[in-house]
Motif scaffolding. Sequence first.
Motif, short mmCIF file in Angstrom:
data_model
loop_
_atom_site.label_atom_id
_atom_site.label_comp_id
_atom_site.label_asym_id
_atom_site.label_seq_id
_atom_site.Cartn_x
_atom_site.Cartn_y
_atom_site.Cartn_z
N PRO A 1 -6.18 -9.13 -3.36
CA PRO A 1 -5.77 -7.73 -3.19
C PRO A 1 -5.08 -7.52 -1.84
O PRO A 1 -5.58 -7.97 -0.80
CB PRO A 1 -7.07 -6.94 -3.27
CG PRO A 1 -8.16 -7.90 -3.48
CD PRO A 1 -7.63 -9.27 -3.58
N TRP A 2 -3.96 -6.83 -1.90
CA TRP A 2 -3.10 -6.75 -0.70
C TRP A 2 -2.45 -5.38 -0.63
O TRP A 2 -2.05 -4.81 -1.65
CB TRP A 2 -2.02 -7.83 -0.82
CG TRP A 2 -1.04 -7.89 0.31
CD1 TRP A 2 -1.20 -8.56 1.48
CD2 TRP A 2 0.28 -7.30 0.36
NE1 TRP A 2 -0.06 -8.43 2.26
CE2 TRP A 2 0.86 -7.66 1.60
CE3 TRP A 2 1.03 -6.52 -0.52
CZ2 TRP A 2 2.13 -7.25 1.99
CZ3 TRP A 2 2.30 -6.11 -0.14
CH2 TRP A 2 2.85 -6.48 1.11
N ILE A 3 -2.35 -4.85 0.59
CA ILE A 3 -1.68 -3.56 0.77
C ILE A 3 -0.79 -3.61 2.01
O ILE A 3 -1.15 -4.20 3.03
CB ILE A 3 -2.70 -2.40 0.87
CG1 ILE A 3 -1.99 -1.04 0.97
CG2 ILE A 3 -3.68 -2.57 2.04
CD1 ILE A 3 -2.92 0.17 0.82
N HIS A 4 0.39 -3.02 1.87
CA HIS A 4 1.27 -2.81 3.03
C HIS A 4 1.58 -1.33 3.07
O HIS A 4 1.84 -0.71 2.04
CB HIS A 4 2.57 -3.61 2.88
CG HIS A 4 3.69 -3.04 3.69
ND1 HIS A 4 4.71 -2.29 3.13
CD2 HIS A 4 3.93 -3.08 5.02
CE1 HIS A 4 5.53 -1.90 4.10
NE2 HIS A 4 5.09 -2.36 5.25
N THR A 5 1.53 -0.73 4.26
CA THR A 5 1.93 0.68 4.34
C THR A 5 3.02 0.88 5.40
O THR A 5 4.13 1.25 5.07
CB THR A 5 0.73 1.61 4.63
OG1 THR A 5 0.23 1.37 5.93
CG2 THR A 5 -0.37 1.45 3.61
#
Lengths: 390, 308
Positions: free
Chosen positions: B70-74
């Motif tokens: 699981p990966w997030i970029h903001t």
Amino acid sequence: MRRVALEGSFAAAEAARIADVDVIAAYPITPQTHIVERLAEMVADGELDAEYIDVESEHSALSCLLGASAVGARTFTATAGQGLELMHEVLYIASSMRLPIIMAVANRALSAPLSVWGDHSDAMAVRDSGWIQVFAENSQEVSDLILWAFRVGEDRKVLFPVMVHLDGFHISHVTEPVLLPDKEEVDRFLPPYCYPLPLDPDRPVTMGAYGPPEIYSEAKKAQEVALRESKEVILRGWEEFRDAFGRSYSPVELHPPQGAKTLLLTMGSFSETAQLAVDQKRRKGEDVGLLSIRLWRPFPFEELSGAARDAHTLIIFDRSISFGGPGGPVACEVKSALYSEQRRPKVVSFIGGLGGRDVSQKEFEQMIDRGVEIVEKGSLGMYETIGIRD
Amino acid sequence: MEEKLVKFGRQSVSTREYFAPGHRACVGCGEALAVRLALKALGENVVIATATGCIEIISSCLPQTSWRVPWIHTLFENTAAVTSGIEAGFKALQRKEELPSKRIYCVAMAGDGGTSDIGIQALSGALERGHDFLYLCYDNEAYMNTGIQRSSATPYGAFTTTAPPGKLSIGQITWKKNMVAIVAAHDIPYVATACPSYPFDLIDKVRKGAEIKGPAYVHILSPCPTGWRYSTEQTIEIGKLAVETGIFPLYEVEEGKYKMNVDRPELKPIREYLELQGRFRHLPDEEIEKIQQRVEKEYHKVKDKCGV
Ligand SMILES: Cc1ncc(C[n+]2csc(CCOP(=O)(O)OP(=O)(O)O)c2C)c(N)n1
Ligand code: SF4
Ligand SMILES: [Mg+2]
């Protein structure tokens, strides 16, 4: 349900408590600070089981909530003025990544010169950030609209963040009687937050990938359509709220309901003073009414043009300036909303109430007289100011 | 995929790849290699937040992704804050029994720009608050994603597009910001330096940082052929030289105690490291000598702290 005397800020904090938020991240700024101080107290006393993150800036406050919301936590913060400006780029991430963060904004003027006092400059600067936005008129509305915001924002068909605007000081620091629902009543109205695709090691997802030109436009169009379509849930949320708690809300409000020849239009707490001015005029036999906007985004085009259709003169009061632009931002929105209507009133724009300057009942009466005069003379200009020295 | 361990002498490494092949990094990218190794160390029970920069751009062009975790970029500067929120979210939901109780590593990843410049405030805040998270800084010594602009981590004398050498300048005129010392000053449980040229050391440190409760930070020197202007097959060699010349010592600070991980009795001359890279090509001998002296001084400062 209990009836308590509460400052507007505490009404906001109580709503977040009753909604049983999981994560709060906040940074102090007048006139918002009482909201998060109260929440910090609740967490410290065990009245609210939440993680309270004392961040080092508003940019980080909202950024923390992006992460918390993405793992499936119910999130809340509050800010004002400069704090909202510092969050600017993060606002767009929250709406574009469909993270339903709920935020109270105790509206404050923007520096310079520094002013901790209220107006709508902060709200107008984030108008197009993709959040659902409503303006409250009093403390009761603050608490009600925050509960409603969780119900609507977290709805699977919506998944947008929601900003509840309350006028700095005029609402945030005024104590009024407020009806607060019990937790059990709220549990019936507000289902648990259930984010469809959270960050979860058992089901890996990629969030926030970048959009090449072949994809970006479609992504933005989809977002815009989704925000417009959220209106259905917005209205249903208010119906459910009425059924659960007995108070009804609508995107715009018209007094008297059948309309009048001359309408004064306001947004936020000043509507209550404007109402006094309108009542006074009506007692004198003048055909005057008040139109107030509660739902600011998505903009209530239908409701607004329906309410304004029969009026001859529409006098709009703005609490911020669009520098070098077409006058007040609310007037500008309303004019463009009415442009394609066959029958539409003449619109007069007034700007006042900046940086905490009060606008009295008398001044609202003067605004009405002057508005009518301008239309009769056919001398519609860009805008006029009220209560501001030249 | 069945997990297998491949043995290299006394060390072993998992055959599982969590950073999928097919990403868009330049050939020979030290950052991509470091990410791949770090993910092997972290395994499956992880959530990753990444800052804007090369890593994000090479791995996440819609509709594709290189991330099997699981990966997030903001945004660029808020990765430590996003990771704080992830950690707090899990904490609240697990305490309220809305999620099953288990340790999930919360890991932030950012470049040197996202860490030592624009993101330093968010990082300092997250370290000070004591979240249980691991922060990995991939230091390629400039803003590479946007075209080799200088950062505060760019070394003295290096060419970048915003601090170019010219008639009146030798390029970067400031010494590299000591991010490790800044982080260590927060008195967090674990701080370390690493480099993909020393893969087992890197894997050990990432694992240790993840395992330790509270904030942990690993600063990973990540050679970049595109920005440093060297031939793409030299990435490993250059990383090795950075350590062997002493310009990038490998050490760790555990509960305030410094420990040197690779210590050579004699440092190689810095010239050997600088010569291979086009970004230092313009430097005259006296500047190289100046760098040599600075490297020795800094290296001994670290050694002193380690008590060796
Ligand atoms: C607020 C903001 N300012 C500037 C940028 C432009 N920008 C994106 S990535 C980047 C440089 C990244 O450098 P670094 O963190 O060192 O990562 P690298 O690409 O070198 O791995 C810049 C300047 C941005 N995305 N956001
Ligand atoms: S520019 Fe450097 S860091 Fe970026 S992908 Fe290419 S080699 Fe890797
Ligand atoms: Mg970099």
